[in-house]
Design an enzyme around this catalytic site. Structure first.
Site, PDB file in Angstrom:
ATOM      1  N   THR A 101       8.570  -0.572   3.746  1.00  0.00           N
ATOM      2  CA  THR A 101       8.231  -1.974   3.525  1.00  0.00           C
ATOM      3  C   THR A 101       9.134  -2.604   2.479  1.00  0.00           C
ATOM      4  O   THR A 101       9.676  -1.906   1.608  1.00  0.00           O
ATOM      5  CB  THR A 101       6.761  -2.075   3.059  1.00  0.00           C
ATOM      6  N   ASP A 102       9.251  -3.926   2.533  1.00  0.00           N
ATOM      7  CA  ASP A 102      10.017  -4.623   1.490  1.00  0.00           C
ATOM      8  C   ASP A 102       9.301  -4.595   0.138  1.00  0.00           C
ATOM      9  O   ASP A 102       9.910  -4.843  -0.901  1.00  0.00           O
ATOM     10  CB  ASP A 102      10.321  -6.076   1.902  1.00  0.00           C
ATOM     11  N   GLU A 103       7.987  -4.255   0.154  1.00  0.00           N
ATOM     12  CA  GLU A 103       7.220  -4.299  -1.102  1.00  0.00           C
ATOM     13  C   GLU A 103       7.697  -3.261  -2.114  1.00  0.00           C
ATOM     14  O   GLU A 103       7.380  -3.369  -3.296  1.00  0.00           O
ATOM     15  CB  GLU A 103       5.731  -4.096  -0.839  1.00  0.00           C
ATOM     16  N   LYS A 126       4.314   3.980  -0.830  1.00  0.00           N
ATOM     17  CA  LYS A 126       5.389   3.865   0.163  1.00  0.00           C
ATOM     18  C   LYS A 126       6.731   4.234  -0.486  1.00  0.00           C
ATOM     19  O   LYS A 126       7.573   4.897   0.120  1.00  0.00           O
ATOM     20  CB  LYS A 126       5.448   2.444   0.736  1.00  0.00           C
ATOM     21  N   TYR A 151      -0.303   0.633  -3.170  1.00  0.00           N
ATOM     22  CA  TYR A 151       0.251   0.732  -1.812  1.00  0.00           C
ATOM     23  C   TYR A 151       1.776   0.859  -1.867  1.00  0.00           C
ATOM     24  O   TYR A 151       2.357   1.797  -1.305  1.00  0.00           O
ATOM     25  CB  TYR A 151      -0.143  -0.505  -0.979  1.00  0.00           C
TER      26      TYR A 151
HETATM   27  P1  NAD Z   1      -1.959  -0.464  10.309  1.00  0.00           P
HETATM   28  O1  NAD Z   1      -2.832  -0.243   9.106  1.00  0.00           O
HETATM   29  O2  NAD Z   1      -2.297  -1.554  11.244  1.00  0.00           O
HETATM   30  O3  NAD Z   1      -1.907   0.880  11.179  1.00  0.00           O
HETATM   31  C1  NAD Z   1      -1.764   2.141  10.601  1.00  0.00           C
HETATM   32  C2  NAD Z   1      -2.079   3.184  11.675  1.00  0.00           C
HETATM   33  O4  NAD Z   1      -1.906   4.484  11.088  1.00  0.00           O
HETATM   34  C3  NAD Z   1      -3.522   3.125  12.185  1.00  0.00           C
HETATM   35  O5  NAD Z   1      -3.549   3.233  13.588  1.00  0.00           O
HETATM   36  C4  NAD Z   1      -4.181   4.328  11.532  1.00  0.00           C
HETATM   37  O6  NAD Z   1      -5.254   4.860  12.299  1.00  0.00           O
HETATM   38  C5  NAD Z   1      -3.013   5.292  11.421  1.00  0.00           C
HETATM   39  N1  NAD Z   1      -3.205   6.283  10.364  1.00  0.00           N
HETATM   40  C6  NAD Z   1      -3.582   6.046   9.086  1.00  0.00           C
HETATM   41  N2  NAD Z   1      -3.698   7.204   8.413  1.00  0.00           N
HETATM   42  C7  NAD Z   1      -3.340   8.189   9.285  1.00  0.00           C
HETATM   43  C8  NAD Z   1      -3.242   9.599   9.176  1.00  0.00           C
HETATM   44  N3  NAD Z   1      -3.532  10.240   8.038  1.00  0.00           N
HETATM   45  N4  NAD Z   1      -2.838  10.308  10.267  1.00  0.00           N
HETATM   46  C9  NAD Z   1      -2.544   9.676  11.439  1.00  0.00           C
HETATM   47  N5  NAD Z   1      -2.654   8.341  11.587  1.00  0.00           N
HETATM   48  C10 NAD Z   1      -3.026   7.610  10.529  1.00  0.00           C
HETATM   49  O7  NAD Z   1      -0.506  -0.613   9.732  1.00  0.00           O
HETATM   50  P2  NAD Z   1       0.721  -1.506  10.284  1.00  0.00           P
HETATM   51  O8  NAD Z   1       0.588  -2.862   9.722  1.00  0.00           O
HETATM   52  O9  NAD Z   1       0.835  -1.289  11.731  1.00  0.00           O
HETATM   53  O10 NAD Z   1       1.928  -0.784   9.514  1.00  0.00           O
HETATM   54  C11 NAD Z   1       2.636   0.298  10.125  1.00  0.00           C
HETATM   55  C12 NAD Z   1       3.716   0.765   9.171  1.00  0.00           C
HETATM   56  O11 NAD Z   1       4.607  -0.310   8.895  1.00  0.00           O
HETATM   57  C13 NAD Z   1       3.179   1.225   7.819  1.00  0.00           C
HETATM   58  O12 NAD Z   1       3.913   2.351   7.418  1.00  0.00           O
HETATM   59  C14 NAD Z   1       3.457   0.042   6.897  1.00  0.00           C
HETATM   60  O13 NAD Z   1       3.660   0.488   5.575  1.00  0.00           O
HETATM   61  C15 NAD Z   1       4.710  -0.524   7.492  1.00  0.00           C
HETATM   62  N6  NAD Z   1       4.931  -1.973   7.313  1.00  0.00           N
HETATM   63  C16 NAD Z   1       3.959  -2.869   7.653  1.00  0.00           C
HETATM   64  C17 NAD Z   1       4.223  -4.236   7.549  1.00  0.00           C
HETATM   65  C18 NAD Z   1       3.193  -5.270   7.919  1.00  0.00           C
HETATM   66  O14 NAD Z   1       3.410  -6.463   7.669  1.00  0.00           O
HETATM   67  N7  NAD Z   1       2.100  -4.924   8.557  1.00  0.00           N
HETATM   68  C19 NAD Z   1       5.470  -4.667   7.075  1.00  0.00           C
HETATM   69  C20 NAD Z   1       6.429  -3.713   6.728  1.00  0.00           C
HETATM   70  C21 NAD Z   1       6.149  -2.375   6.865  1.00  0.00           C
HETATM   71  O1  DAU Z   2       5.740  -7.224   2.909  1.00  0.00           O
HETATM   72  C1  DAU Z   2       5.322  -6.257   3.814  1.00  0.00           C
HETATM   73  C2  DAU Z   2       3.852  -5.965   3.597  1.00  0.00           C
HETATM   74  O2  DAU Z   2       3.136  -7.092   4.095  1.00  0.00           O
HETATM   75  C3  DAU Z   2       3.398  -4.684   4.293  1.00  0.00           C
HETATM   76  O3  DAU Z   2       4.062  -3.597   3.717  1.00  0.00           O
HETATM   77  C4  DAU Z   2       1.879  -4.511   4.144  1.00  0.00           C
HETATM   78  O4  DAU Z   2       1.453  -3.383   4.871  1.00  0.00           O
HETATM   79  C5  DAU Z   2       1.211  -5.747   4.699  1.00  0.00           C
HETATM   80  O5  DAU Z   2      -0.191  -5.650   4.513  1.00  0.00           O
HETATM   81  C6  DAU Z   2       1.738  -7.010   4.008  1.00  0.00           C
HETATM   82  O6  DAU Z   2       1.310  -7.040   2.621  1.00  0.00           O
HETATM   83  P1  DAU Z   2       0.804  -8.409   1.940  1.00  0.00           P
HETATM   84  O7  DAU Z   2      -0.038  -8.069   0.784  1.00  0.00           O
HETATM   85  O8  DAU Z   2       1.932  -9.349   1.720  1.00  0.00           O
HETATM   86  O9  DAU Z   2      -0.083  -9.004   3.172  1.00  0.00           O
HETATM   87  P2  DAU Z   2      -1.508  -9.709   3.217  1.00  0.00           P
HETATM   88  O10 DAU Z   2      -1.689 -10.227   4.605  1.00  0.00           O
HETATM   89  O11 DAU Z   2      -2.589  -8.846   2.648  1.00  0.00           O
HETATM   90  O12 DAU Z   2      -1.322 -10.946   2.248  1.00  0.00           O
HETATM   91  C7  DAU Z   2      -0.310 -11.919   2.478  1.00  0.00           C
HETATM   92  C8  DAU Z   2      -0.386 -12.925   1.347  1.00  0.00           C
HETATM   93  O13 DAU Z   2      -1.604 -13.670   1.470  1.00  0.00           O
HETATM   94  C9  DAU Z   2      -0.433 -12.300  -0.034  1.00  0.00           C
HETATM   95  O14 DAU Z   2       0.268 -13.130  -0.939  1.00  0.00           O
HETATM   96  C10 DAU Z   2      -1.904 -12.291  -0.403  1.00  0.00           C
HETATM   97  C11 DAU Z   2      -2.430 -13.520   0.294  1.00  0.00           C
HETATM   98  N1  DAU Z   2      -3.820 -13.449   0.771  1.00  0.00           N
HETATM   99  C12 DAU Z   2      -4.206 -12.388   1.522  1.00  0.00           C
HETATM  100  C13 DAU Z   2      -5.489 -12.290   1.997  1.00  0.00           C
HETATM  101  C14 DAU Z   2      -5.920 -11.089   2.804  1.00  0.00           C
HETATM  102  C15 DAU Z   2      -4.704 -14.492   0.498  1.00  0.00           C
HETATM  103  O15 DAU Z   2      -4.340 -15.477  -0.164  1.00  0.00           O
HETATM  104  N2  DAU Z   2      -5.970 -14.394   0.983  1.00  0.00           N
HETATM  105  C16 DAU Z   2      -6.413 -13.333   1.704  1.00  0.00           C
HETATM  106  O16 DAU Z   2      -7.612 -13.298   2.095  1.00  0.00           O
END
Ligand code: NAD
Ligand code: DAU
Length: 350
Positions: A132-134, A162, A158
């Site tokens: 992730t970019d985080e 990562k 988190y």
């Molecule tokens: P998500 O939470 O929607 O899905 C995660 C999946 O992993 C789920 O299906 C869960 O059941 C499975 N999982 C969790 N723990 C496990 C374990 N111990 N063994 C096997 N499976 C397991 O997450 P996402 O948003 O799809 O993110 C996927 C990947 O991309 C993550 O590594 C996250 O860090 C990364 N990522 C997410 C975002 C975003 O915006 N969502 C952005 C950048 C990177």
């Molecule tokens: O940048 C990549 C990341 O983006 C991924 O690595 C993470 O897995 C993914 O969850 C996401 O993280 P964020 O914390 O940026 O996403 P989230 O949707 O939780 O929040 C987006 C922004 O909105 C953040 O600034 C917090 C704010 N927020 C979030 C929620 C859930 C609110 O203001 N209200 C809310 O209820």
């Protein structure tokens, strides 16, 4: 055959859809089905017979080893993680277990598997780690976007977990020669995202007459990328990415949270107006800020654009419209994932 972890989650399930739309190569999907994993996201699949789901936890070395050595994939794409920042603030333990120790397990299994491959198979093998970019921390308003050279500065449990997993992956490349590539993507949005993340949560709360919670002043900035564009980037990286390299992936769509929420409310006002004809924006409620809330993320995507011929196909306007429309038409999916009914269904299935 390729193998992915976390394929029942948001990005993993979208990846399976994208993969099977483009290729006839089978895909093994390892997922432990936490609250975030949902097999309903894989119900309508092209070439369903090419997808094999295996209920397994990446923390279980023997189980994972047995699966990988049985199916002998030519690549592993590691999506599985605990992914929600707020949950990591509330209780970091699962993040340490899955994101750090689980990744370590997967690397160990992969190393042993890789060492037993013949030379040709070794040349073809890839381990793609989805990060992730985080991990780069937070930008101020006038700083340039994150590049692949930006130093690590994770701020939440988190992102720290990562970052730790990234370092392990890097070390397995440098120490053992495991052919790894690490990706850092910005915030994804699109269909099948669990409604705890900002965009699906806003849609769900708006439609269910609940408050729309905005943390702090709503001026934190995220760089939004449609999930299908992320999946295509991973496909390009698998095909052409250089071993040992890092690729940043982002859509160059920087928006404040308030902009995102107002855009969703405007679309909903048009597609499904409230009964009282007032705007959904009336439901916005500013609440206490997230602890350690990162101010701004932004990705410089020049490397992947120039080297791997990738470019996002969605702009934010087209992507968010399609996403809101999908949630309006798939409220049953949302109700399934949040109602507990999904857990009951799982108990029947497994
Ligand atoms: P998500 O939470 O929607 O899905 C995660 C999946 O992993 C789920 O299906 C869960 O059941 C499975 N999982 C969790 N723990 C496990 C374990 N111990 N063994 C096997 N499976 C397991 O997450 P996402 O948003 O799809 O993110 C996927 C990947 O991309 C993550 O590594 C996250 O860090 C990364 N990522 C997410 C975002 C975003 O915006 N969502 C952005 C950048 C990177
Ligand atoms: O940048 C990549 C990341 O983006 C991924 O690595 C993470 O897995 C993914 O969850 C996401 O993280 P964020 O914390 O940026 O996403 P989230 O949707 O939780 O929040 C987006 C922004 O909105 C953040 O600034 C917090 C704010 N927020 C979030 C929620 C859930 C609110 O203001 N209200 C809310 O209820």
């Amino acid at each position: 055959m390729i193998l992915i972890t976390g394929g029942a989650g948001f990005i993993g399930s979208n990846f399976i859809h994208t993969w099977l739309e483009q290729f006839d190569e089978s895909i093994i999907n390892i997922d432990s089905l936490t609250y975030a994993g949902n097999l309903h996201s894989l119900e309508i699949l092209n070439k369903k017979e090419l997808h094999k789901f295996i209920l397994a936890d990446i923390n279980h070395f023997e189980q994972i080893s047995q699966i990988i050595n049985t199916y002998k994939p030519r690549a592993i794409i590691h999506f599985a993680a605990e992914s929600h920042v707020d949950r990591s603030i509330h209780n970091p333990q699962n993040f340490i277990n899955t994101n750090i120790i689980g990744t370590f397990n997967l690397l160990e299994v992969s190393k042993q598997y890789y060492n037993n491959l013949d030379e040709k198979q070794k040349d073809n093998f890839r381990f793609i780690h989805i990060s992730t970019d985080e991990v780069y921390g937070s930008l101020s308003l006038n700083e340039p976007p994150f590049t692949e050279q930006t130093p690590y500065a994770p701020n939440s449990p988190y992102s720290a977990s990562k970052a730790a997993s990234d370092h392990l992956v890097r070390s397995y490349y440098h120490t053992y020669g495991l052919p790894c590539i690490i990706t850092h993507c910005s915030n994804n949005y699109g269909c099948y995202q669990f409604p705890e993340k900002l965009i699906p949560l806003v849609i769900f709360n708006a439609l269910n007459n609940k408050n729309i919670p905005i943390y702090g002043d709503g001026l934190n900035i995220r760089d939004w990328l449609h999930v299908e564009d992320h999946c295509q980037a991973i496909i390009n990286i698998l095909a052409q990415g250089k071993i040992g390299e890092v690729y940043n992936i982002g859509g160059c769509n920087e928006k404040t949270n308030l902009e995102v929420v107002n855009t969703i409310c405007n679309i909903l006002d048009k597609l499904q107006p409230r009964a009282d004809k007032k705007s959904y924006a009336e439901q916005i409620n500013f609440i206490k800020d997230r602890l350690g809330h990162d101010k701004r993320y932004a990705i410089d995507n020049n490397k992947i654009q120039n080297e791997l011929n990738w470019a996002p196909q969605y702009n934010f306007e087209s992507g968010i419209y399609k996403t809101v429309d999908w949630y309006l038409n798939n409220q049953e999916w949302v109700n399934n994932v949040i109602s507990g009914e999904y857990q009951n269904w799982l108990n029947i299935q497994y």
